[in-house]
Scaffold this motif. Structure first.
Motif, mmCIF file in Angstrom:
data_model
loop_
_atom_site.group_PDB
_atom_site.id
_atom_site.type_symbol
_atom_site.label_atom_id
_atom_site.label_comp_id
_atom_site.label_asym_id
_atom_site.label_seq_id
_atom_site.Cartn_x
_atom_site.Cartn_y
_atom_site.Cartn_z
ATOM 1 N N GLU A 279 21.903 -6.607 -0.964
ATOM 2 C CA GLU A 279 20.832 -6.569 -1.956
ATOM 3 C C GLU A 279 21.326 -5.801 -3.184
ATOM 4 O O GLU A 279 21.857 -4.701 -3.051
ATOM 5 N N THR A 280 21.145 -6.367 -4.359
ATOM 6 C CA THR A 280 21.554 -5.700 -5.588
ATOM 7 C C THR A 280 20.538 -4.626 -5.965
ATOM 8 O O THR A 280 19.360 -4.926 -6.165
ATOM 9 N N SER B 296 22.587 -3.894 -11.496
ATOM 10 C CA SER B 296 23.723 -4.730 -11.885
ATOM 11 C C SER B 296 24.291 -4.264 -13.220
ATOM 12 O O SER B 296 23.786 -3.341 -13.857
ATOM 13 N N TYR C 118 25.325 2.024 0.689
ATOM 14 C CA TYR C 118 25.395 1.540 -0.675
ATOM 15 C C TYR C 118 26.868 1.383 -1.079
ATOM 16 O O TYR C 118 27.688 2.251 -0.775
ATOM 17 N N LYS D 288 29.994 -5.492 -10.923
ATOM 18 C CA LYS D 288 28.713 -5.911 -10.353
ATOM 19 C C LYS D 288 27.672 -4.797 -10.430
ATOM 20 O O LYS D 288 26.590 -4.989 -10.969
ATOM 21 N N GLY D 289 28.001 -3.624 -9.895
ATOM 22 C CA GLY D 289 27.040 -2.537 -9.879
ATOM 23 C C GLY D 289 26.923 -1.932 -8.502
ATOM 24 O O GLY D 289 27.927 -1.782 -7.790
ATOM 25 N N LEU E 218 25.272 -2.188 -4.695
ATOM 26 C CA LEU E 218 24.694 -3.079 -3.713
ATOM 27 C C LEU E 218 24.298 -2.298 -2.469
ATOM 28 O O LEU E 218 24.933 -1.291 -2.131
ATOM 29 N N LYS E 219 23.268 -2.757 -1.794
ATOM 30 C CA LYS E 219 22.806 -2.119 -0.553
ATOM 31 C C LYS E 219 22.999 -3.086 0.605
ATOM 32 O O LYS E 219 22.701 -4.288 0.483
#
Length: 374
Positions: free
Chosen positions: A40-41, A44, A360, A366-367, A369-370
């Motif tokens: 899950e983002t 971003s 995480y 991208k950033g 993510l979880k």
């Protein structure tokens, strides 16, 4: 020419076979991924997210290497004001971030970054602490600045961890200077340091009182540690560090210990030449594990959450070069299994377990993510 090449390859093979024979865990093959999760983002569009930590309200602080500190809340990101000037060159920039263990009482935030001030051109790694107020940093205090500066773009480190006694550990890479820095305790770089939370030097640091030494040093002979974590049961500080071409290591950090770089290594130079024929030497600590080929490890965390029963009690390590997350299964201090997670996700810069128990991942381009277990 062909004969010389064959001789060189034979020597190369002998060295690597010797390495593998001496530290058995390196024989463990990487298992294929079992995808029992979804990603899950959280946020971003962060180009190179490096460090991340959580505030008491569950929101996040995330560093971006170019020099931006983001506050992430409900999927939205805002830039923290009054950030210090960052020397962004090569691997240098805005690096790690963590909260004081008693943050709820004192409000201190600790940050490492590449800074220009000090001796020489270029930059080197600096540690500060500050408080967050009205969306900006206040009460900024300089705790440590490595010298001299260098215009080289390699190996700034850096991770920050507190131990159970409240001491602060942080790492600085050898800045591309293999010859002078890592084995010399009178010089910064290629070290892991230990300070009190106010930046003062603990009286029981291993080299306190020795003339001319850097008394903040806790270990030396480190190449470029970009992952550190506190063991949840023993309280020991574990660290991994980049090797050259081969020879990334996992080490347990011990007071005053020499970890060997660059006189002892399981790797070779990037151009294929031999850096050292020694993989061990009296007085130098052996790693508990090493990787060949290099995975370029970045970030690491122990899994303690019940959300991931198959991962609990083990390590997660990011791979920059192979672009996955690696589950390193442990039996005490022995590596017994490796498994690929999040294959081809991108260059994993960091991995942490959040206060909510979820894992995480910081992924370049991208950033954050979880990992949501199915």
């Amino acid at each position: 020419m062909k004969k010389i090449t064959l001789v060189y390859l034979s020597i190369f093979s002998f060295i690597f076979l010797s390495c593998e024979a001496q530290v058995k865990p390196n024989d463990i093959l990487l298992k294929a991924e079992v995808k029992n999760y979804t990603l899950e983002t959280v946020v971003s569009d962060i180009q190179i997210p490096w460090g991340m930590t959580w505030l008491p309200d569950g929101s996040m602080l995330v560093t971006e290497k170019s020099g931006i500190l983001y506050h992430i809340k409900n999927g939205a990101k805002t830039e923290i004001k009054n950030m210090p000037k960052v020397y962004a060159r090569g691997q240098g920039g805005l690096l790690d971030i963590t909260l004081h263990p008693d943050y709820a009482k004192n409000g201190w935030i600790y940050i490492t970054y590449a800074a220009e001030e000090g001796e020489g051109e270029g930059g080197n790694t600096k540690l500060i602490r500050a408080k967050l107020q009205d969306g900006g940093l206040t009460q900024i205090e300089s705790l440590y600045k490595a010298t001299p500066n260098s215009t080289k773009g390699q190996h700034f480190g850096s991770r920050i961890v507190f131990d159970n006694d409240g001491y602060l550990y942080f790492s600085i890479g050898e800045r591309g200077n293999n010859k002078d820095n890592p084995q010399d305790i009178k010089r910064d770089c290629g070290k892991i340091y230990r300070l009190n939370d106010d930046g003062s030097i603990p009286k029981d640091n291993p080299f306190v009182g020795q003339i001319g030494v850097k008394e903040a040093i806790y270990t030396y002979g480190n190449r470029n540690p970009q992952g550190m974590a506190k063991h949840p049961e023993t309280g020991e500080i574990w660290a991994h560090e980049h090797g050259p071409k081969g020879g990334d290591e996992i080490n347990i950090i011990k007071k005053g210990v020499n970890y060997g770089w660059a006189t002892v290594t399981y790797g070779i130079n990037y151009d294929g030449t031999i850096m050292s024929t020694e993989t061990e030497r009296p007085g130098i600590e052996k790693p508990i594990y090493y990787w060949i080929p290099s995975i370029a490890p970045s970030g690491m965390t122990f899994v303690t959450s019940d959300k991931y029963p198959d991962w609990k009690g083990h390590l997660l390590v990011g791979s920059l070069v192979f672009q996955y997350l690696e589950l390193v299964k442990l039996k005490g201090k022995e590596v017994i299994e490796r498994q690929k997670i999040a294959s081809d996700i991108g260059r994993v810069r960091n991995v942490m377990q959040g206060p909510d128990g979820f894992i995480y991942i910081a992924v370049e381009g991208k950033g954050i993510l979880k990992i949501i277990p199915n």
